[in-house]
Design a protein around this motif. Sequence first.
Motif, PDB file in Angstrom:
ATOM      1  N   GLN A   1       0.826  -1.212   0.000  1.00 38.76           N
ATOM      2  CA  GLN A   1       0.000   0.000   0.000  1.00 38.76           C
ATOM      3  C   GLN A   1       0.861   1.264   0.000  1.00 38.76           C
ATOM      4  N   GLU A   2       1.931   1.271   0.814  1.00 36.06           N
ATOM      5  CA  GLU A   2       2.819   2.430   0.863  1.00 36.06           C
ATOM      6  C   GLU A   2       3.487   2.674  -0.482  1.00 36.06           C
ATOM      7  N   VAL A   3       3.903   1.590  -1.137  1.00 35.32           N
ATOM      8  CA  VAL A   3       4.518   1.721  -2.461  1.00 35.32           C
ATOM      9  C   VAL A   3       3.514   2.287  -3.458  1.00 35.32           C
ATOM     10  N   ALA A   4       2.269   1.789  -3.371  1.00 33.29           N
ATOM     11  CA  ALA A   4       1.228   2.273  -4.276  1.00 33.29           C
ATOM     12  C   ALA A   4       0.952   3.755  -4.042  1.00 33.29           C
ATOM     13  N   GLU A   5       0.904   4.163  -2.776  1.00 34.35           N
ATOM     14  CA  GLU A   5       0.687   5.578  -2.446  1.00 34.35           C
ATOM     15  C   GLU A   5       1.845   6.428  -2.956  1.00 34.35           C
ATOM     16  N   ALA A   6       3.066   5.911  -2.798  1.00 33.30           N
ATOM     17  CA  ALA A   6       4.249   6.640  -3.260  1.00 33.30           C
ATOM     18  C   ALA A   6       4.214   6.825  -4.769  1.00 33.30           C
ATOM     19  N   ARG A   7       3.859   5.772  -5.507  1.00 31.99           N
ATOM     20  CA  ARG A   7       3.804   5.864  -6.972  1.00 31.99           C
ATOM     21  C   ARG A   7       2.747   6.860  -7.411  1.00 31.99           C
ATOM     22  N   GLN A   8       1.578   6.835  -6.735  1.00 37.67           N
ATOM     23  CA  GLN A   8       0.507   7.757  -7.091  1.00 37.67           C
ATOM     24  C   GLN A   8       0.937   9.204  -6.836  1.00 37.67           C
ATOM     25  N   ALA A   9       1.568   9.464  -5.665  1.00 36.73           N
ATOM     26  CA  ALA A   9       2.030  10.817  -5.345  1.00 36.73           C
ATOM     27  C   ALA A   9       3.105  11.258  -6.324  1.00 36.73           C
ATOM     28  N   TYR A  10       3.984  10.327  -6.745  1.00 33.52           N
ATOM     29  CA  TYR A  10       5.054  10.654  -7.683  1.00 33.52           C
ATOM     30  C   TYR A  10       4.472  11.057  -9.040  1.00 33.52           C
ATOM     31  N   ARG A  11       3.452  10.310  -9.485  1.00 34.23           N
ATOM     32  CA  ARG A  11       2.818  10.639 -10.775  1.00 34.23           C
ATOM     33  C   ARG A  11       2.166  12.017 -10.695  1.00 34.23           C
ATOM     34  N   GLU A  12       1.481  12.299  -9.594  1.00 33.42           N
ATOM     35  CA  GLU A  12       0.819  13.603  -9.442  1.00 33.42           C
ATOM     36  C   GLU A  12       1.859  14.725  -9.363  1.00 33.42           C
ATOM     37  N   ALA A  13       2.980  14.453  -8.734  1.00 38.26           N
ATOM     38  CA  ALA A  13       4.043  15.450  -8.636  1.00 38.26           C
ATOM     39  C   ALA A  13       4.628  15.755 -10.016  1.00 38.26           C
ATOM     40  N   THR A  14       4.817  14.720 -10.814  1.00 34.45           N
ATOM     41  CA  THR A  14       5.349  14.909 -12.167  1.00 34.45           C
ATOM     42  C   THR A  14       4.405  15.761 -13.000  1.00 34.45           C
TER      43      THR A  14
ATOM     44  N   ASP B   1       5.489  24.308  -6.267  1.00 31.38           N
ATOM     45  CA  ASP B   1       5.222  24.184  -4.821  1.00 31.38           C
ATOM     46  C   ASP B   1       4.420  22.919  -4.535  1.00 31.38           C
ATOM     47  N   LYS B   2       3.390  22.679  -5.352  1.00 28.05           N
ATOM     48  CA  LYS B   2       2.592  21.468  -5.185  1.00 28.05           C
ATOM     49  C   LYS B   2       3.424  20.239  -5.527  1.00 28.05           C
ATOM     50  N   ALA B   3       4.262  20.368  -6.562  1.00 27.41           N
ATOM     51  CA  ALA B   3       5.099  19.243  -6.965  1.00 27.41           C
ATOM     52  C   ALA B   3       6.048  18.840  -5.826  1.00 27.41           C
ATOM     53  N   LEU B   4       6.672  19.839  -5.137  1.00 22.06           N
ATOM     54  CA  LEU B   4       7.588  19.534  -4.040  1.00 22.06           C
ATOM     55  C   LEU B   4       6.844  18.830  -2.910  1.00 22.06           C
ATOM     56  N   GLU B   5       5.653  19.316  -2.603  1.00 22.81           N
ATOM     57  CA  GLU B   5       4.861  18.680  -1.543  1.00 22.81           C
ATOM     58  C   GLU B   5       4.562  17.221  -1.885  1.00 22.81           C
ATOM     59  N   LEU B   6       4.208  16.943  -3.150  1.00 21.27           N
ATOM     60  CA  LEU B   6       3.866  15.583  -3.556  1.00 21.27           C
ATOM     61  C   LEU B   6       5.101  14.682  -3.618  1.00 21.27           C
ATOM     62  N   PHE B   7       6.220  15.219  -4.094  1.00 22.31           N
ATOM     63  CA  PHE B   7       7.451  14.416  -4.108  1.00 22.31           C
ATOM     64  C   PHE B   7       7.847  14.024  -2.674  1.00 22.31           C
ATOM     65  N   GLU B   8       7.710  14.960  -1.759  1.00 22.13           N
ATOM     66  CA  GLU B   8       8.048  14.667  -0.360  1.00 22.13           C
ATOM     67  C   GLU B   8       7.071  13.669   0.248  1.00 22.13           C
ATOM     68  N   ARG B   9       5.808  13.728  -0.167  1.00 25.57           N
ATOM     69  CA  ARG B   9       4.843  12.739   0.311  1.00 25.57           C
ATOM     70  C   ARG B   9       5.207  11.357  -0.206  1.00 25.57           C
ATOM     71  N   ALA B  10       5.615  11.288  -1.460  1.00 25.14           N
ATOM     72  CA  ALA B  10       6.017  10.005  -2.044  1.00 25.14           C
ATOM     73  C   ALA B  10       7.253   9.455  -1.348  1.00 25.14           C
ATOM     74  N   ALA B  11       8.226  10.334  -1.041  1.00 23.54           N
ATOM     75  CA  ALA B  11       9.449   9.901  -0.372  1.00 23.54           C
ATOM     76  C   ALA B  11       9.165   9.418   1.039  1.00 23.54           C
ATOM     77  N   ALA B  12       8.191  10.046   1.728  1.00 26.27           N
ATOM     78  CA  ALA B  12       7.847   9.635   3.086  1.00 26.27           C
ATOM     79  C   ALA B  12       7.148   8.279   3.071  1.00 26.27           C
ATOM     80  N   ALA B  13       6.311   8.030   2.072  1.00 25.21           N
ATOM     81  CA  ALA B  13       5.588   6.759   1.997  1.00 25.21           C
ATOM     82  C   ALA B  13       6.515   5.611   1.648  1.00 25.21           C
ATOM     83  N   SER B  14       7.450   5.845   0.712  1.00 26.36           N
ATOM     84  CA  SER B  14       8.373   4.787   0.301  1.00 26.36           C
ATOM     85  C   SER B  14       9.677   5.438  -0.149  1.00 26.36           C
TER      86      SER B  14
END
Length: 287
Positions: A13-26, A35-48
């Motif tokens: 689940q964490e990997v899936a959340e990380a991939r989803q956040a990474y796609r949204e950040a891209t 600013d939104k991209a940095l927040e999402l990349f950091e969310r992805a890094a925290a999840a996985s």
Amino acid sequence: IMLATATAYAGEQEVAEARQAYREATAAVQAGDLDKALELFERAAAASPHAATHLAAGRTAFTLGNKARAADHFTRALQLGLEGADAKEAKTKLDQVSAQLGSVRITGTGGTVRMDGGTRLPTPAILHGVSGAHALEITKGDQRATVTVELEIGGQKAIDLDEALAPKADTAPAIPPPVPDKPERVSSFPNALTWVGVTGLVLGGLGGGATAGVGVAALSAKDDFLASRTQEDFDTAESLEMGTNISIGLSVGFGVLGASLLLGSVFMEEDAAATTALTADGFVIRF
């Protein structure tokens, strides 16, 4: 088996959340919303946590001019095994920004740390900041601590995770004893000395009256003796003259004593008022 299955499911689940956040950040990067991209990349890094995710977060923070967060992510990407051209890029940009920053190295495993409410990273970790005081939030399980760290440009501080979380001895300042209220001075005037002085003056006055009476009687007895020349009149006149002298001495003595005691009581009252003063700090000042 059930525990292993649950753990594997949580990891997926964490990997899936990380991939989803990474796609949204891209997508946010492509849309120009960094600013939104940095927040999402950091969310992805925290999840996985992954080197590529931290590299992307570092690039975004670098473009935004956020040197401290860029340095944090480039450092983490290199720690996670970034290789090749990406590693060279991360190292070059890290050297650029870190020359304008200070850093703190947190040693120990099993905890997380973040500075000034920024990115939370697992320990061991290196966090960066501008020169000055920073709040370092450290957690490990149920243990939490906030440490103030002073950074200097080009310098690095070191903090041990377990030492920072160790219970601290009670260092509450000792409570000073209460300052006593300034006592109200109760005047003792008129005091015993005053009453004795007044009594002396009264006795002196009475003695003066008695002296006048005895003196008149002595003069009359002297006249009688001069007229009669008898032994009896002589003895009477002599006794009255002696009584007059004694009365004069007692009157003057009582009067002087009374006046002296009255003056003494007045001076003692004034001296007692100025001898000791209690200040608001509880100190005694003697004049």
